[in-house]
Design an enzyme around this catalytic site. Structure first.
Site, PDB file in Angstrom:
ATOM      1  N   CYS A  57       7.272  -2.066  19.805  1.00  0.00           N
ATOM      2  CA  CYS A  57       7.825  -2.395  18.555  1.00  0.00           C
ATOM      3  C   CYS A  57       8.612  -3.840  19.093  1.00  0.00           C
ATOM      4  O   CYS A  57       8.141  -4.289  20.396  1.00  0.00           O
ATOM      5  CB  CYS A  57       8.993  -1.691  17.863  1.00  0.00           C
ATOM      6  SG  CYS A  57      10.203  -0.948  18.942  1.00  0.00           S
ATOM      7  N   ASP A  64      28.950  -6.483  19.625  1.00  0.00           N
ATOM      8  CA  ASP A  64      27.704  -6.090  19.124  1.00  0.00           C
ATOM      9  C   ASP A  64      26.953  -4.711  19.393  1.00  0.00           C
ATOM     10  O   ASP A  64      25.897  -4.456  19.124  1.00  0.00           O
ATOM     11  CB  ASP A  64      26.378  -7.007  19.641  1.00  0.00           C
ATOM     12  CG  ASP A  64      26.262  -7.129  21.005  1.00  0.00           C
ATOM     13  OD1 ASP A  64      27.122  -6.464  21.581  1.00  0.00           O
ATOM     14  OD2 ASP A  64      25.078  -7.394  21.263  1.00  0.00           O
ATOM     15  N   ASN A  65      27.918  -3.845  19.919  1.00  0.00           N
ATOM     16  CA  ASN A  65      27.309  -2.625  20.105  1.00  0.00           C
ATOM     17  C   ASN A  65      28.541  -1.657  20.091  1.00  0.00           C
ATOM     18  O   ASN A  65      29.690  -1.976  20.164  1.00  0.00           O
ATOM     19  CB  ASN A  65      26.960  -2.309  21.619  1.00  0.00           C
ATOM     20  CG  ASN A  65      28.036  -3.034  22.707  1.00  0.00           C
ATOM     21  OD1 ASN A  65      28.809  -1.807  23.160  1.00  0.00           O
ATOM     22  ND2 ASN A  65      28.048  -4.086  22.990  1.00  0.00           N
ATOM     23  N   LYS A 104      28.571 -18.112  28.188  1.00  0.00           N
ATOM     24  CA  LYS A 104      29.049 -18.134  26.616  1.00  0.00           C
ATOM     25  C   LYS A 104      30.412 -18.615  26.647  1.00  0.00           C
ATOM     26  O   LYS A 104      30.938 -19.477  25.757  1.00  0.00           O
ATOM     27  CB  LYS A 104      28.717 -16.907  26.043  1.00  0.00           C
ATOM     28  CG  LYS A 104      27.316 -16.908  25.286  1.00  0.00           C
ATOM     29  CD  LYS A 104      27.214 -15.649  24.466  1.00  0.00           C
ATOM     30  CE  LYS A 104      25.870 -15.596  24.055  1.00  0.00           C
ATOM     31  NZ  LYS A 104      25.568 -14.401  23.001  1.00  0.00           N
ATOM     32  N   LEU A 125      21.479 -19.680  18.598  1.00  0.00           N
ATOM     33  CA  LEU A 125      22.042 -20.834  18.083  1.00  0.00           C
ATOM     34  C   LEU A 125      21.776 -20.834  16.420  1.00  0.00           C
ATOM     35  O   LEU A 125      22.570 -21.701  15.807  1.00  0.00           O
ATOM     36  CB  LEU A 125      20.991 -22.240  18.613  1.00  0.00           C
ATOM     37  CG  LEU A 125      21.312 -22.214  19.947  1.00  0.00           C
ATOM     38  CD1 LEU A 125      20.623 -23.523  20.550  1.00  0.00           C
ATOM     39  CD2 LEU A 125      22.630 -22.257  20.407  1.00  0.00           C
ATOM     40  N   GLY A 184      27.973 -14.554  17.333  1.00  0.00           N
ATOM     41  CA  GLY A 184      27.947 -14.595  15.892  1.00  0.00           C
ATOM     42  C   GLY A 184      29.332 -14.673  15.140  1.00  0.00           C
ATOM     43  O   GLY A 184      29.929 -15.639  14.542  1.00  0.00           O
ATOM     44  N   CYS A 241      20.851  -6.351  15.482  1.00  0.00           N
ATOM     45  CA  CYS A 241      20.295  -7.422  15.042  1.00  0.00           C
ATOM     46  C   CYS A 241      19.076  -8.059  15.860  1.00  0.00           C
ATOM     47  O   CYS A 241      18.402  -8.760  14.808  1.00  0.00           O
ATOM     48  CB  CYS A 241      21.536  -8.401  15.045  1.00  0.00           C
ATOM     49  SG  CYS A 241      22.965  -7.932  14.074  1.00  0.00           S
TER      50      CYS A 241
END
Lengths: 393, 86
Positions: free
Chosen positions: A351, A143-144, A99, A84, A54, A201
């Site tokens: 969850c 992201d981490n 990617k 996307l 992102g 996220c």
């Protein structure tokens, strides 16, 4: 207010622009703060974008358009459909591709003059120094927490600035960490939260356009560091709150006791960051969380064993990926509805990915629940991966 | 979320906050009642580490912000699920 900083590009690497480049970058060059000489600096710059997701998407695209000469892209993953909604460097046709390959194609489509270096691998303690050393500046689009600490420490050791960005739901954070001039990431975040308290996220969601907002701010900071004489976000943490449209600037400072960049550093080489983030914030007093794998759960269900299967997701999450065999009790109502559960039968929470369930178990333990509590490992996402035919539409 | 609470110092304000919202306490306080090290606190946009820490004095008009660390950037469902499974 930050002080203007000198360009991070050494003078001896700056080569004159061609006529074609004059035309292409004329709108940059027209700015007195940029001009011909500094546009040539942008072309000489080598920028490492960690994460082609992102944040990495707008960062890489805008830096390519601006004429950054070398862009390195680190990512070990492949493009998935759910990416996307925000990762605009990838398209529908790229689903299933690495990617880095998809990012390289998009960058090259914008600007053939950019050299793209793809690192189709995860950044690790073993490779981080070798990779980062080749670049002038690192852009953190990871992201981490483990990778963020790894990237920070490696950049401190190598004396490189990190342009930091982070997002969650509607909120973003941006800063420039350069231990030579101000705080590093660790000065502000000495320890990571325990993993069971970290919503991702994937679980909490993120507004698709938010990484665009935060990523373009990061790209702006990168260009400012390259061009020089600007006021980068050093010693300042910019909060972006998209839902209320508030931009807030917070003052952050160097921690003299920082274990990496302080006066007497205790960390002088890269460490095991998974361990640091997994154990560092954990309370050793707490009992371990019991888990059940999707396969074991299916066996128990198929055998007709009595279990209490409770789906703690919110209604909109259940609608996205239903699990009709479970009884729905949203997370926020668990403690209030504790009497609905039978302590003599195993209670299994599910969850989205098996993170919130851990917290649900803690909450019920604290509320005095006496029965067995289990977390469905990997959540409904893991279940669907294991038993694809169960996946809804 | 924004609230108005009493407190002459950051510590007093945090106590008023967790008294009003007991469910919040385990998220921001450790077992000894101290603020968890990964919760950053800003008084009028300045990190309390630059001020007097939790003893930082507050005036009637002070704005106190509790800022949790966030790590999102290239969120990927599969990867996160994998990390969780480890």
């Amino acid at each position: 207010m930050s002080e203007p900083t000198a360009s991070i590009i050494p003078d001896d690497r700056v080569q004159p622009l061609s006529q074609k480049e004059f035309d292409r970058y004329s709108r940059n060059i027209l700015l007195p703060e940029v001009g011909v000489e500094r546009q040539a600096r942008i072309r000489a710059a080598k920028v490492l974008v960690v994460g082609a997701g992102g944040l990495g998407a707008p960062i890489a695209l805008y830096l390519a358009a601006a004429g950054v000469g070398t862009i390195g892209v680190v990512d070990h993953d492949v493009v998935e459909e759910s990416n996307l909604q925000r990762q605009i460097i990838h398209g529908t046709r790229d689903i299933g591709r690495p990617k880095t390959a998809s990012a390289r194609d998009s960058i090259r489509a914008i600007n053939r003059g950019v050299k793209v270096v793809t690192h189709q691998q995860a950044l690790t303690s073993e490779n981080a120094l070798d990779i980062i050393e080749q670049y002038d500046v690192v852009v953190d689009g990871t992201d981490n927490f483990p990778t963020r600490y790894l990237l920070n420490d490696a950049a401190v050791f190598l004396g490189k600035p990190v342009v930091y960005g982070s997002i969650y739901q509607f909120d973003g954070q941006v800063s420039v960490f350069d231990a030579r001039l101000g705080p590093c990431y660790r000065c502000v975040n000495p320890t990571p939260p325990p993993p069971d308290l970290v919503p991702s996220c994937a679980e909490g969601g993120v507004l698709g356009v938010l990484p665009g907002l935060v990523g373009t701010l990061q790209a702006t900071e990168v260009l400012k560091l390259i061009v020089g004489d600007a006021e980068p976000l050093i010693g300042r943490l910019l909060l972006v709150e998209a839902w209320s449209t508030h931009f807030t600037e917070l003052s952050i400072s160097k921690n003299p006791d920082c274990p990496v960049c302080g006066q007497q550093p205790s960390i002088t080489e890269l460490i095991d960051y998974q361990e640091f983030c997994g154990v560092g914030g954990h309370d050793d007093q707490e009992t371990p969380i019991a888990s059940i794998t999707a396969t074991d759960l299916k066996t128990r269900l198929d055998a007709g064993e009595p279990v209490q299967l409770v789906d703690i997701r919110e209604p909109h999450e259940r609608a996205l990926s239903p699990f009709p065999a479970a009884h729905a009790v949203p997370y926020g109502q668990l403690v209030r509805r504790i009497d609905e559960f039978d302590p003599s039968v195993d209670l299994i929470f599910l969850c989205t990915i098996g993170q919130r369930s851990v917290f649900a178990i803690r909450a019920l333990e604290r509320a005095g629940y006496q029965g067995a509590l289990l977390n469905l490992k990997g959540g409904v996402a893991g279940w669907n991966q294991e038993f694809a035919q169960q996946k809804a539409g | 979320m924004q609230l108005t609470l009493p407190g002459a110092t950051v510590a007093e304000l945090v106590t008023a906050l967790t008294d009003a919202y007991p469910d919040l306490a385990p998220h921001i306080l450790d077992d000894d009642g101290a603020l968890r090290s990964y919760v950053n606190v800003f008084v009028d946009d300045t990190d309390i580490r630059q001020l007097d820490g939790q003893a930082t004095a507050l005036s009637e008009s002070s704005t106190v912000r509790l800022l949790p660390a966030i790590a999102g950037g290239a969120p990927d469902d599969r990867e996160t699920a994998r990390q969780e499974a480890r």
